[in-house]
Design a protein around this motif. Structure first.
Motif, PDB file in Angstrom:
ATOM      1  N   ILE A  93      24.764 -19.607  23.426  1.00 23.14           N
ATOM      2  CA  ILE A  93      23.916 -20.612  22.790  1.00 23.14           C
ATOM      3  C   ILE A  93      22.766 -21.011  23.709  1.00 23.14           C
ATOM      4  O   ILE A  93      21.666 -21.311  23.248  1.00 23.14           O
ATOM      5  N   ARG A  94      23.002 -20.963  25.002  1.00 20.84           N
ATOM      6  CA  ARG A  94      21.959 -21.382  25.957  1.00 20.84           C
ATOM      7  C   ARG A  94      20.692 -20.531  25.862  1.00 20.84           C
ATOM      8  O   ARG A  94      19.645 -20.913  26.359  1.00 20.84           O
ATOM      9  N   GLN A  95      20.788 -19.364  25.235  1.00 18.50           N
ATOM     10  CA  GLN A  95      19.624 -18.488  25.108  1.00 18.50           C
ATOM     11  C   GLN A  95      18.835 -18.750  23.811  1.00 18.50           C
ATOM     12  O   GLN A  95      17.845 -18.090  23.556  1.00 18.50           O
ATOM     13  N   ARG A  96      19.285 -19.700  23.020  1.00 19.39           N
ATOM     14  CA  ARG A  96      18.662 -19.962  21.722  1.00 19.39           C
ATOM     15  C   ARG A  96      17.782 -21.207  21.748  1.00 19.39           C
ATOM     16  O   ARG A  96      17.874 -22.021  22.650  1.00 19.39           O
ATOM     17  N   GLY A  97      16.990 -21.343  20.713  1.00 18.18           N
ATOM     18  CA  GLY A  97      16.200 -22.552  20.507  1.00 18.18           C
ATOM     19  C   GLY A  97      14.962 -22.609  21.371  1.00 18.18           C
ATOM     20  O   GLY A  97      14.665 -21.704  22.152  1.00 18.18           O
ATOM     21  N   PRO A  98      14.218 -23.720  21.253  1.00 20.88           N
ATOM     22  CA  PRO A  98      12.935 -23.841  21.943  1.00 20.88           C
ATOM     23  C   PRO A  98      13.054 -23.871  23.463  1.00 20.88           C
ATOM     24  O   PRO A  98      12.099 -23.570  24.164  1.00 20.88           O
ATOM     25  N   PHE A  99      14.214 -24.217  23.992  1.00 19.38           N
ATOM     26  CA  PHE A  99      14.391 -24.264  25.440  1.00 19.38           C
ATOM     27  C   PHE A  99      15.379 -23.199  25.903  1.00 19.38           C
ATOM     28  O   PHE A  99      16.013 -23.319  26.947  1.00 19.38           O
TER      29      PHE A  99
END
Length: 169
Positions: A93-99
């Motif tokens: 999950i840490r690789q997803r989204g705007p950050f």
């Protein structure tokens, strides 16, 4: 961690099979535990595929443990019934989204994944440290030294104490 109900039934069957002097049909084990014969047969097949029990064919056939009760662990039974996959699967999950963190910066597992892996390892180590023989000892302590021999005699009898006939197969 949630385990299937089949784990409970499989563990109970392994414990009572230690008291049997002959192969025990799955239907007889189901009768003892008041569970559906087809459901219990499925758990026994899983134990058989894992090499923890073997099926003996014939008129007096049924299931027997393949190893001593000291050589079968609770983890062996859990993995036979529910599989060996870890309880947690990291999806990054840490690789997803705007950050999102770039994959090249994710060389090691994230703290959440590490914590979950450590918990899974501890849980497995705990279950690996308990043998069926330990459960048998606890049953003797809790229910008295005659409980399992009584159950073993019933399992191997043609008729149970309540007059029901034992199924063979």
């Amino acid at each position: 961690m949630k385990l299937s109900g089949g784990v409970e039934w499989a563990l109970h069957c392994c414990v009572v099979l230690t008291a049997a002097t002959e192969p025990v049909p799955a239907a007889r084990l189901a009768e003892l535990h008041d569970v559906s014969p087809s459901y219990l047969a499925k758990q026994m097949q899983a134990l058989s595929r894992a090499g923890l029990v073997k099926s003996v064919q014939g008129k007096t056939g049924g299931y027997v443990l393949t190893r001593t009760a000291t050589d079968i662990t609770v983890l062996d039974v859990v993995q036979a019934v529910d599989g060996a996959s870890p309880a947690f699967t990291c999806t990054e999950i840490r690789q997803r989204g705007p950050f999102g963190t770039p994959p090249e910066d994710c060389a090691k597992p994230c703290p959440i994944s590490r914590a979950m892996a450590a918990a899974d390892a501890a849980w497995r180590a705990s279950l690996r440290g308990v043998a069926i023989a330990d459960l048998v000892g606890s049953v003797r302590q809790d229910s008295g030294p005659d409980a399992l021999p009584r159950i073993g005699a019933w399992l191997n009898s043609a008729k149970g104490a309540d007059g029901t006939s034992g199924a063979h197969g």
